[in-house]
Each structure stands twice: as C-alpha cells, then as structure tokens.
Design a protein around this motif. Structure first.
Motif, PDB file in Angstrom:
ATOM      1  N   VAL A 104       0.627  -1.098  -0.080  1.00 54.80           N
ATOM      2  CA  VAL A 104      -0.342   0.226   0.016  1.00 54.80           C
ATOM      3  C   VAL A 104       0.495   1.482   0.533  1.00 54.80           C
ATOM      4  N   HIS A 105       0.800   1.681  -1.122  1.00 60.19           N
ATOM      5  CA  HIS A 105       1.729   3.260  -0.992  1.00 60.19           C
ATOM      6  C   HIS A 105       0.186   4.462  -0.738  1.00 60.19           C
ATOM      7  N   ALA A 106       1.117   4.405   0.815  1.00 61.33           N
ATOM      8  CA  ALA A 106       0.058   4.993   1.172  1.00 61.33           C
ATOM      9  C   ALA A 106       0.718   6.911   1.230  1.00 61.33           C
ATOM     10  N   LEU A 107       1.434   7.373   1.337  1.00 58.45           N
ATOM     11  CA  LEU A 107       2.376   8.606   0.773  1.00 58.45           C
ATOM     12  C   LEU A 107       3.218   8.193  -0.290  1.00 58.45           C
ATOM     13  N   ARG A 108       3.386   9.238  -1.425  1.00 55.05           N
ATOM     14  CA  ARG A 108       3.888   9.100  -2.766  1.00 55.05           C
ATOM     15  C   ARG A 108       4.678   9.658  -3.313  1.00 55.05           C
ATOM     16  N   GLY A 109       5.395  10.763  -1.753  1.00 59.05           N
ATOM     17  CA  GLY A 109       5.872  11.844  -2.840  1.00 59.05           C
ATOM     18  C   GLY A 109       5.280  13.276  -1.992  1.00 59.05           C
ATOM     19  N   VAL A 110       5.666  13.243  -0.915  1.00 59.95           N
ATOM     20  CA  VAL A 110       5.560  14.338  -0.550  1.00 59.95           C
ATOM     21  C   VAL A 110       6.129  15.470  -0.260  1.00 59.95           C
ATOM     22  N   ASP A 111       6.303  16.552  -0.973  1.00 61.32           N
ATOM     23  CA  ASP A 111       7.269  18.494  -0.297  1.00 61.32           C
ATOM     24  C   ASP A 111       6.167  18.923   1.005  1.00 61.32           C
ATOM     25  N   LEU A 112       6.702  19.137   1.831  1.00 61.95           N
ATOM     26  CA  LEU A 112       5.941  20.754   2.593  1.00 61.95           C
ATOM     27  C   LEU A 112       7.130  20.812   3.079  1.00 61.95           C
ATOM     28  N   ASP A 113       6.684  22.958   3.202  1.00 62.28           N
ATOM     29  CA  ASP A 113       6.917  23.095   4.388  1.00 62.28           C
ATOM     30  C   ASP A 113       7.099  24.241   5.455  1.00 62.28           C
ATOM     31  N   VAL A 114       6.854  24.133   6.572  1.00 61.66           N
ATOM     32  CA  VAL A 114       6.290  24.860   7.882  1.00 61.66           C
ATOM     33  C   VAL A 114       6.996  25.795   8.392  1.00 61.66           C
ATOM     34  N   MET A 115       6.526  27.051   8.332  1.00 63.43           N
ATOM     35  CA  MET A 115       7.103  27.614   9.507  1.00 63.43           C
ATOM     36  C   MET A 115       6.880  28.227  10.651  1.00 63.43           C
ATOM     37  N   PRO A 116       7.572  29.401  11.244  1.00 61.98           N
ATOM     38  CA  PRO A 116       6.976  28.831  12.670  1.00 61.98           C
ATOM     39  C   PRO A 116       6.335  29.788  12.387  1.00 61.98           C
TER      40      PRO A 116
END
Ligand code: ADP
Ligand code: MG
Length: 230
Positions: free
Chosen positions: A21-33
């Motif tokens: 099961v490919h639950a995540l298939r390439g996630v890019d994510l930045d969260v700033m303070p």
C-alpha cells in the motif's frame, strides 16, 4: 527563518509486492514557525501516515525530513525520542489523560520526564492550564471534566514543555460542537501567541480556523492554499 518542518520526497509504503500500500507517494512540505496549518483529506488519503512521519512516530520508506533543523533520518532511536519530546506536542482524538490523576498532575507529567523539580513543574503546569483557560480546574480529575475541558488539559500537557510545534490528529473528532469551539478557541489563542500549529482533520469547521489548508489525496498533496485565497 528556518522551517519547523522541511519534508521532501516523502514516501511510505506498507507491505511489499502485490499487497503493498503506497500510503504516501512523494510529499514535499515546508512549515514555517508561527504557521497554523490544517491537513485535510478523505479517509484513507494518508493523513495519519503523514502525521506519524511528521511526529517521528514511524520511519518513511524514502525522502528527507528536517524537524526544526534536525535531519530525522540520521538520528538513532534514542536521539529521535529526545527530539520528539523536545520539539513536538502531540494532541490526539482520544485525550489520553491518566485517569484518577488531577488535571495539574497530567500536565506535569512531561516535565517529570524532562527532569524538572517539583516546584518548577507545578509553576509551569499551572501556567499551561491558565493558557487553556482551566486554572480553576487544576485539582479536578479527568472524569470530572467535560470532553472539551479534557482535551484542553491535553493541549496544556502538549504545550507545557515549550515544543516547536503542536501536532494534532483529529483533535475534535470526539467532541460536540460547544467543546469543539472551546478547543479551536485555544488553538487560535496559542497560534496568536506565536505557536506553530499543525492540525489533521476532515472537518471544514476545524480547517476554517487555520491560515493554510493542505489537501491530501491518495498519498500526495493536491492543494496548498492560504486562507482567503480561492
Ligand atoms: P487517513 O488517516 O487519511 O485515513 P491513513 O494514513 O491511515 O489515512 O492510511 C492511508 C493508507 O495506508 C490507507 O490505504 C490505509 O489502509 C493504509 N495503511 C495505514 N496504516 C497501515 C498499516 N499500518 N499497514 C498497512 N496499511 C496501512
Ligand atoms: Mg487517519
């Protein structure tokens, strides 16, 4: 400013071969303070899997993750658990309070693990309870509190160590409307004070409080919008 969350090419596959099961298939994510982010998506879209990765509760199959500047994949189990305790305040759907123990003692618990002395623990736990508007319930047992109050105790426990971010998985999933509003009010206030808040939810009402809404579908981010931007 350095991101609290910097994720690139994150993948998670459960199992292998035909049943993988490919639950995540390439996630890019930045969260700033200081951001207030809602991660939304249908059941099975990969939200909890993503939360488990962001919370260092499970390891990705591929990809990079820096939590507040620390490269997660390079840390051993002990370093990872330290990083998790220092950087993340978890809030879950089921409040996970210790029964037959006062609200104050529940909030003090992470400070015992952090090695603080009793007087300092008490002072910080009371301050955290004040932040969530429950100073007057410090001596109450969880069973003597409403669902919304119990979740606010859990929020106080999550923030008492001064983590880099609060990470919540369906925090209002077990709450009625009034209690949901209480808890969301607390998140709003904490974010206004500069806390980074990441909430996983499938409820529009919860997402409406966030300043940035990320939608996940089938293991990828399909939209990432600032509030008020259509
Ligand atoms: P959500 O939280 O959005 O409902 P999940 O991250 O729980 O989605 O699940 C994403 C996909 O991964 C689903 O197809 C789910 O069945 C599968 N999955 C989640 N956890 C596991 C696991 N431990 N083993 C196998 N498959 C899993
Ligand atoms: Mg889930």
């Amino acid at each position: 400013m350095r991101p609290v969350i910097a994720v690139s090419g994150l993948r998670k596959t459960y199992g292998s071969g035909d049943t993988a099961v490919h639950a995540l298939r390439g996630v890019d994510l930045d969260v700033m303070p200081g951001e207030y982010v809602a991660i939304m998506g249908a059941s099975g879209s990969g939200k909890s899997t993503l939360l488990n990765m962001l919370g260092c509760l499970d390891v990705p199959t591929a990809g990079e993750y820096e939590l507040d500047g620390f490269p997660v994949s390079e840390l051993n189990e002990r370093q990872l658990s330290l990083l998790r305790n220092r950087k993340i305040g978890f809030i879950f759907q089921s409040f996970n309070l210790v029964p037959r123990t006062s609200a104050l003692s529940n909030v003090e618990l992470p400070l015992i693990y952090a090695g603080l002395r009793r007087a300092a623990r008490r002072e910080r736990a009371l301050a955290a309870l004040e932040m969530v508007g429950l100073s007057d319930r410090a001596k109450h047992l969880p069973s003597e509190l409403s669902g919304g109050q119990q979740q606010r105790v859990a929020v106080a426990r999550a923030l008492v160590t001064g983590p880099a971010m609060l990470l919540a998985d369906e925090p209002t999933g077990n709450l009625d409307r009034a209690s949901t509003a209480e808890v969301l009010g607390v998140f709003d206030r904490l974010n206004a004070l500069g806390r980074t808040v990441v909430v996983i939810t499938h409820e529009d009402e919860v997402a409406a409080h966030a300043h940035r809404v990320i939608r996940v579908s089938d293991g990828v981010i399909v939209s990432d919008l600032l509030a008020g931007v259509a």
